[in-house]
Design an enzyme around this catalytic site. Sequence first.
Site, PDB file in Angstrom:
ATOM      1  CG  ASP A  51      -0.397  -0.005   2.518  1.00 36.38           C
ATOM      2  OD1 ASP A  51       0.842  -0.135   2.621  1.00 36.38           O
ATOM      3  OD2 ASP A  51      -1.148   0.118   3.507  1.00 36.38           O
ATOM      4  CE  LYS A 120       2.912  -5.797   3.720  1.00 35.64           C
ATOM      5  NZ  LYS A 120       2.439  -4.732   4.642  1.00 35.64           N
ATOM      6  CD  GLU A 189       7.777  -0.418   7.569  1.00 35.13           C
ATOM      7  OE1 GLU A 189       6.818  -1.119   7.189  1.00 35.13           O
ATOM      8  OE2 GLU A 189       7.978   0.736   7.152  1.00 35.13           O
TER       9      GLU A 189
HETATM   10  O1  KIV Z   1       3.504  -1.140   1.601  1.00 37.48           O
HETATM   11  C1  KIV Z   1       4.680  -1.554   1.594  1.00 37.48           C
HETATM   12  O2  KIV Z   1       5.471  -1.276   0.680  1.00 37.48           O
HETATM   13  C2  KIV Z   1       5.113  -2.390   2.704  1.00 37.48           C
HETATM   14  C3  KIV Z   1       6.559  -2.735   2.791  1.00 37.48           C
HETATM   15  C4  KIV Z   1       7.299  -1.568   3.301  1.00 37.48           C
HETATM   16  C5  KIV Z   1       6.805  -3.939   3.584  1.00 37.48           C
HETATM   17  O3  KIV Z   1       4.330  -2.747   3.521  1.00 37.48           O
END
Ligand code: KIV
Length: 271
Positions: A51, A120, A189
């Site tokens: 996202d 995710k 993260e």
């Molecule tokens: O949205 C994204 O790019 C992420 C990564 C930083 C893991 O969640």
Amino acid sequence: MSVHSSDTPLSIHDLRSYKQRGERFAMLTAYDYLTAQVLDEAGVPVLLVGDSLGMVVLGYDSTVPVTVDEMLHHTRAVRRGARRAVVVGDMPFMSYQRCVEDGMANAGRFLKEGGATAVKLEGAGPVVELTARLTAAGIPVMGHLGLTPQRVHQVGGYKVQGRATDDADRTVDDAVSLAQAGAFAIVLEAVPADLGRRVTAAVDVPTVGIGAGPHTDGQVLVVSDLLGLTGGRLPRFVKPYADLRGVITDAAKAFTAEVASGDYPGPEHSY
Ligand code: KIV
């Protein structure tokens, strides 16, 4: 970086095997067909339609405004470009926080309409139950702990997480709960390297770090950061492997100049 050579599409189970064999693997974000094709052909085993799309592609100032429809539009494009990689669709803010039913319905759209292999989800708490429900329904879930950007307003900024002992301990417990609920991998993260090590040792599913030190099973970067396309100040964990911003600027300037001078198009470009 783990590079696969066969044409067989990868599955979430290959990632578990990487961990069991002690093989580290790369994950990159992708938001469009062409980039997904190039990354897939380069052997990147996991493409995340993050996202971060909101900030990188759409110019929002956080990931908060991103919608499911925007995510699905780009997930479909990435799926069309990726033949072998596992494609993970990032569920945007408020597409799964309201109730389990919302989360189930929206996650289903990522697989049915977006062609994603998995989704995710950020955080733990109620997300643990949702992870169990999704996994039971056949929707693979990647967890995301540490800095969870969808909570930027609650947290008060993009700050390193898990520095205090109780925060670190809670992150380890959350990772164990997510893994027990069926998550096939966990993004970590912006946490201290030692916490990356602890979580990685505590769970038998792979961890994928971004600013989480060298001990995680995989590493993920936002593709525009990797390619040196992102302007402004970069987080400490970013290592640009190219200078696409410079390359694109030079190409655009050269084209502009040649159009002005009449050097382009030449006879070889004309019918
Ligand atoms: O949205 C994204 O790019 C992420 C990564 C930083 C893991 O969640």
